[in-house]
Design a protein around this motif. Sequence first.
Motif, PDB file in Angstrom:
ATOM      1  N   GLY A  78       0.861  -1.184   0.000  1.00 53.92           N
ATOM      2  CA  GLY A  78       0.000   0.000   0.000  1.00 53.92           C
ATOM      3  C   GLY A  78       0.895   1.231   0.000  1.00 53.92           C
ATOM      4  O   GLY A  78       2.117   1.125  -0.237  1.00 53.92           O
ATOM      5  N   PRO A  79       0.342   2.422   0.276  1.00 56.25           N
ATOM      6  CA  PRO A  79       1.169   3.635   0.255  1.00 56.25           C
ATOM      7  C   PRO A  79       2.387   3.550   1.170  1.00 56.25           C
ATOM      8  O   PRO A  79       3.482   3.962   0.788  1.00 56.25           O
ATOM      9  CB  PRO A  79       0.215   4.730   0.741  1.00 56.25           C
ATOM     10  CG  PRO A  79      -1.143   4.175   0.610  1.00 56.25           C
ATOM     11  CD  PRO A  79      -1.068   2.690   0.579  1.00 56.25           C
ATOM     12  N   ALA A  80       2.232   2.996   2.382  1.00 60.10           N
ATOM     13  CA  ALA A  80       3.355   2.944   3.323  1.00 60.10           C
ATOM     14  C   ALA A  80       4.463   2.055   2.781  1.00 60.10           C
ATOM     15  O   ALA A  80       5.648   2.431   2.771  1.00 60.10           O
ATOM     16  CB  ALA A  80       2.883   2.443   4.688  1.00 60.10           C
ATOM     17  N   GLY A  81       4.101   0.854   2.316  1.00 56.84           N
ATOM     18  CA  GLY A  81       5.094  -0.099   1.811  1.00 56.84           C
ATOM     19  C   GLY A  81       5.759   0.390   0.540  1.00 56.84           C
ATOM     20  O   GLY A  81       6.985   0.288   0.375  1.00 56.84           O
ATOM     21  N   LEU A  82       4.952   0.976  -0.356  1.00 61.09           N
ATOM     22  CA  LEU A  82       5.510   1.399  -1.650  1.00 61.09           C
ATOM     23  C   LEU A  82       6.509   2.536  -1.489  1.00 61.09           C
ATOM     24  O   LEU A  82       7.587   2.524  -2.091  1.00 61.09           O
ATOM     25  CB  LEU A  82       4.378   1.841  -2.578  1.00 61.09           C
ATOM     26  CG  LEU A  82       3.614   0.713  -3.263  1.00 61.09           C
ATOM     27  CD1 LEU A  82       2.389   1.257  -3.974  1.00 61.09           C
ATOM     28  CD2 LEU A  82       4.521  -0.037  -4.245  1.00 61.09           C
ATOM     29  N   ILE A  83       6.160   3.509  -0.658  1.00 60.27           N
ATOM     30  CA  ILE A  83       7.059   4.661  -0.517  1.00 60.27           C
ATOM     31  C   ILE A  83       8.366   4.215   0.144  1.00 60.27           C
ATOM     32  O   ILE A  83       9.454   4.662  -0.224  1.00 60.27           O
ATOM     33  CB  ILE A  83       6.396   5.846   0.225  1.00 60.27           C
ATOM     34  CG1 ILE A  83       7.124   7.160  -0.055  1.00 60.27           C
ATOM     35  CG2 ILE A  83       6.326   5.650   1.695  1.00 60.27           C
ATOM     36  CD1 ILE A  83       6.751   7.795  -1.338  1.00 60.27           C
ATOM     37  N   ALA A  84       8.248   3.272   1.097  1.00 57.14           N
ATOM     38  CA  ALA A  84       9.460   2.767   1.759  1.00 57.14           C
ATOM     39  C   ALA A  84      10.322   2.014   0.747  1.00 57.14           C
ATOM     40  O   ALA A  84      11.551   2.185   0.708  1.00 57.14           O
ATOM     41  CB  ALA A  84       9.075   1.862   2.926  1.00 57.14           C
ATOM     42  N   ALA A  85       9.680   1.195  -0.091  1.00 58.13           N
ATOM     43  CA  ALA A  85      10.439   0.405  -1.081  1.00 58.13           C
ATOM     44  C   ALA A  85      11.158   1.335  -2.052  1.00 58.13           C
ATOM     45  O   ALA A  85      12.358   1.166  -2.341  1.00 58.13           O
ATOM     46  CB  ALA A  85       9.492  -0.519  -1.845  1.00 58.13           C
TER      47      ALA A  85
END
Length: 487
Positions: free
Chosen positions: A23-30
């Motif tokens: 989601g937004p949290a995982g994608l931005i971190a990746a």
Amino acid sequence: MTSPPWHNPDPRGRYHLLIIGAGPAGLIAAQTASRWGAKVALIERNLLGGTCLNDGCIPSKAIIRTSRLYREMRDAEHFGGRVPAGIAVDFPAVMERVRRIRARLSARDSAERLTAMGVDVYFGEARFAGPDSVTVGGLVLRFKKALVATGARAVRPPIAGLEEAGYLTYENVFDLTECPKRLLVIGGGPVGCELAQAFSRLGSRVILVQDEPMFLGDEERDAAQLLSDALARDGIDIHLNTQTLRVRVEGDDKVADLVCDDTKSRVTVDQILVGVGTVPNVQGLNLEAAGVSHDDARGIRVDDFLRTTNPRVFAAGDVCAEGKFPHIESAAGRIVVANALFLGRQRLSAEVVPWCTFTDPEIAHVGLYVTEARRRKIPVKTFTIMMHEIDRAITDGEEEGFVKLHVREGTGKILGATVVASHAGDLINEISLAMSTGLDLDALARVNRPYPTQSQAIRMAASAYVRSRPQKIRTWLKRQFLACDRR
Ligand SMILES: Cc1cc2nc3c(=O)[nH]c(=O)nc-3n(C[C@H](O)[C@H](O)[C@H](O)COP(=O)(O)OP(=O)(O)OC[C@H]3O[C@@H](n4cnc5c(N)ncnc54)[C@H](O)[C@@H]3O)c2cc1C
């Protein structure tokens, strides 16, 4: 969305950062971590983009836009326009537009694109195998640091007969191909209010039931009241302080028994949409194996640095119990990268977090509420400008709402703000910027703006503060002018 078939890559040794949930949290971190050269694995069990792209922010905002258009067409005369009577809503076309937008935006975070950025993308159910390893699709992935960003799912309320009757949540409402003629919406939070208004404008006869005395929970009362008035003007049948007791099926209809205080009533509808909140996705992750403390109802326990009880594992977004800000997943993703990979000490609490409910008018807030400030014994003074005083709001026929700026009494320091306006979600950003950079109301009052714009309301509220400054300063200035005259 991915173009099947997808083959999970071979693991590349121990990952610097392993992320569960795209989601937004995982994608931005990746994306952030791989940009810094870290070896990153991203695991997703369903669709890249998570709730936000697939069932949340994006489809809801797309449908809201079209519903606003229909509302404006019905209002055309008010603006000197003329459209044929009895505007027909092309619901399949509305939903086709939603799907088109979703598909277009999904290309930005496709598995191929992430792979090209250096992120190893795995599809499948992730499960911790130990404090530094995760399994997915028969593979074991090892990590130095991990981020759990598995989000949340819709609450299924224990209303008698509801499961048997069948109902919609945000997880399937955007799959509708036919607009329900009569729709019962249970829940008056942001999701319930946004979708109730959108469906009403698209032609449903909507009944909105909220078990509290006002919509939007903790939002300021006058903002919630304005929303309530706006929803009523849209023709929504509003039931506040009302519980849904039970639901049953009668022929093609769903019948719901409601109770408000001691008064019982019954509504008959074609569909029921439930929007009563979310529960964090912690099941099936085997968090015990990783030593990550959590609670099934409230989610993963994190500190202000987003660390869990396992020093290798962080959590961010809707899956977290503490410091859960639904609108700050992207910032949380960045904080995790800084703290997990670069010994950063970034705190979630240091973020200025505005949020917005995208009804019409929109309701946006940042910082403290007056009640919160009083609880903390901070003296507050509020400066309010009504949107009907703003030239551009008048020319646009968008006069509903207000800008309220809360300051620490006797100073121009902004503690918080509530904006109710057609574009409150945009207006609030100027105030957030001021708060996060330490600008006060003096500075906001001095900002030059193109005329006419609705942000004039912010300048006027700030100017009201400037004018309200203690008499002492004005008396002193007067004396200076007099002295100047005498010279
Ligand atoms: C109708 C609606 C409208 C909304 N509108 C807005 C808005 O306008 N603005 C706003 O800021 N917020 C809005 N929200 C809230 C926003 O969508 C969420 O706060 C946000 O999506 C949370 O992001 P996340 O990264 O924490 O989790 P999610 O987006 O939920 O992503 C989590 C991902 O983890 C995956 N996952 C879960 N478990 C596993 C596992 N074991 N293995 C692998 N993968 C797993 C899931 O499949 C999912 O893709 C809205 C929500 C809804 C429902």
